[in-house]
Design an enzyme around this catalytic site. Structure first.
Site, PDB file in Angstrom:
ATOM      1  N   HIS A 237      51.445  77.291  44.354  1.00 48.87           N
ATOM      2  CA  HIS A 237      52.379  78.300  44.850  1.00 48.87           C
ATOM      3  C   HIS A 237      52.402  78.225  46.381  1.00 48.87           C
ATOM      4  CE1 HIS A 237      51.600  80.696  40.922  1.00 48.87           C
ATOM      5  NE2 HIS A 237      52.659  79.911  40.800  1.00 48.87           N
ATOM      6  N   GLU A 240      50.930  80.897  48.949  1.00 47.77           N
ATOM      7  CA  GLU A 240      49.513  81.271  48.822  1.00 47.77           C
ATOM      8  C   GLU A 240      48.659  80.333  49.677  1.00 47.77           C
ATOM      9  OE1 GLU A 240      48.742  81.376  44.614  1.00 47.77           O
ATOM     10  OE2 GLU A 240      50.331  82.838  44.258  1.00 47.77           O
ATOM     11  N   HIS A 335      44.122  79.533  44.079  1.00 45.35           N
ATOM     12  CA  HIS A 335      45.305  80.316  44.432  1.00 45.35           C
ATOM     13  C   HIS A 335      44.981  81.306  45.542  1.00 45.35           C
ATOM     14  CE1 HIS A 335      48.087  79.491  40.914  1.00 45.35           C
ATOM     15  NE2 HIS A 335      46.969  78.885  40.543  1.00 45.35           N
ATOM     16  N   GLU A 408      40.994  82.811  42.599  1.00 41.28           N
ATOM     17  CA  GLU A 408      41.903  83.571  43.446  1.00 41.28           C
ATOM     18  C   GLU A 408      41.182  84.005  44.723  1.00 41.28           C
ATOM     19  OE1 GLU A 408      45.048  84.213  42.950  1.00 41.28           O
ATOM     20  OE2 GLU A 408      45.433  84.043  40.788  1.00 41.28           O
TER      21      GLU A 408
END
Length: 431
Positions: A237, A240, A335, A408
């Site tokens: 992404h 990010e 991410h 994350e």
């Protein structure tokens, strides 16, 4: 302190076209391009203090800038190329200010209402003579429902443009461009480390490289040697960007002279794809590829012509999994998270209790060794909406011993215990 403007006729910039001509300029990606935002109903020549906005550069994103009062500007994020649903990432420059000029910038069209700006996050800033990105003070940023903007959520931030003839850059989070990655990998490759290999798996739609880095002791790559493989991907992404800093930090450690890194290289083979979506990163998208696809929902059905980077990564990982000399032990997809603080993990749920319990060990180790990691935010699920993600698809496709995770890392910062939030810096993300 820079001196203030004298306010005389030298404010006029005669070599610039009129406002109307700048409004009529064509823009390549839909970003503003050297656009002067003048006061409402103004039709004269451009003067010093009429701020010039630009986002027509790598990773840039700003659709429109409107001067709505003497100090205030409404700014519109450009939707992802090919997918109008996503409007979060922004990155633009401001110039042609007077020394000491104050401004309020309102980002008025975010596509997500839930945001870390609610928790104290603020945009990052740098300038020509201060090229290091820093985060604006939280007291200068506000996230609220605005009655002046159809009751939509708006993020406003106040800035002091203290120096004349200075260009100021603003971004959602610390940018990490494709060019920055290429420079980093070129520098690493020039060191000719015997335990590092770089290869290009594929080219993107715009002919950018999809790099894969192999890190291991050379003896581990002999054909008849059994190999334990750890496969890491990042930056699927584009918006990010913390994931790229974290991935660089992992590479930095693994190629270092640390005794722990040497032990890891002796016992494991690391394959790292540091940027799965180079085109999306380069054009300033938040979520999607150049074709408008969220690549992390297409692991089950990538096509070489529409998703070349994902298709090539999936193919080589599945080849390793079917190779009798390779045991795929871990897959980790890195991410950045735009609504939660701390670092944490997502894992899968299995009917096999032994496998499920084994999967919880790695997050617990991170929790015990990294002050920013949160076991409380770590969760294991099999939500249908996540079925096309790398974690979910590979968790059901690879051998039963493979453990698949999403790591994350907050785009803002972390909270340890009851202490206040500690914002991440570029260096902290790498470490």
């Amino acid at each position: 302190m820079a001196s203030t403007d004298s306010g005389d006729s030298s404010d006029s910039i005669n070599d610039h076209p009129t406002t109307k001509n700048w409004n009529d300029a064509r823009i390549k990606l839909g970003n503003v391009s050297n656009y002067y935002a003048t006061p409402p109903n103004y039709s004269g020549t451009i003067k010093k203090g009429h701020l010039k906005f630009d986002a027509e550069f790598e990773c840039g994103n700003l659709l429109k800038a409107e001067c709505i009062s003497e100090f205030e500007y409404d700014l519109h994020v450009r939707p992802d190329i090919g997918n109008s649903r996503y409007r979060v990432w922004f990155y633009f420059t401001v110039a042609n200010n007077k020394a000491g000029q104050r401004a309020i910038f309102n980002i008025v069209n975010f596509s997500k209402t839930k945001s870390l700006y609610r928790d104290g996050m603020a945009p990052v800033i740098k300038s020509t003579t201060r090229p290091k990105w820093v985060r604006l003070s939280a007291k200068n940023a506000f996230y609220y429902r605005s009655p002046d903007h159809d009751n939509n959520y708006v993020m406003s931030f106040a800035v002091l443009l203290d120096k004349e003839d200075e260009e100021y850059s603003f971004a959602y989070c610390y940018p990490y461009s494709y060019s920055k990655l290429q420079h980093y990998l070129d520098t690493m490759e020039a060191r000719s480390l015997r335990y590092v290999r770089r290869e290009c798996l594929a080219l993107t739609l715009q002919k950018r490289r999809l790099d894969m880095i192999t890190i291991t002791s050379p003896g581990n790559l002999q054909h008849d040697v059994e190999k334990k493989l750890v496969f890491i991907t990042a930056r699927v992404h584009p918006g990010e960007s913390p994931s790229s800093f974290v991935c660089q930090g992992i590479i930095d450690f693994l190629i270092s002279d640390s005794p722990a890194a040497k032990i890891l290289r002796e016992n494991l083979v690391f394959k790292i794809v540091p940027m799965l979506n180079p085109d999306g990163v380069s054009v300033g998208n938040y979520r999607c590829s150049l074709a408008g696809d969220d690549l992390n929902r297409h692991w089950h059905d990538p096509t070489p012509w529409q998703h070349p980077t994902l298709s090539a990564t999936k193919e080589i990982l599945i080849d390793y999994d079917s190779d009798n000399t390779y045991n795929v032990e871990f897959y980790v997809d890195i991410h950045g998270h735009t609504t939660l603080i701390n670092a944490f993990m997502y894992g899968n749920i299995f009917d096999d209790n032994v496998r499920f319990e084994k999967q919880s060990i790695f997050p617990k180790l991170l929790n015990n060794n990294a002050e920013d990691f949160s076991m409380a935010k770590t969760c294991f699920n099999k939500d249908a909406v996540k079925a096309g993600t790398g974690r979910r698809f590979l968790g059901s496709y690879l051998n039963p011993n493979a453990l698949c995770y999403t790591l994350e890392v907050s785009c803002y910062g972390y909270q340890n215990g009851i202490n206040s939030i500690t914002p991440y810096t570029e260096e902290a993300c790498i470490q």
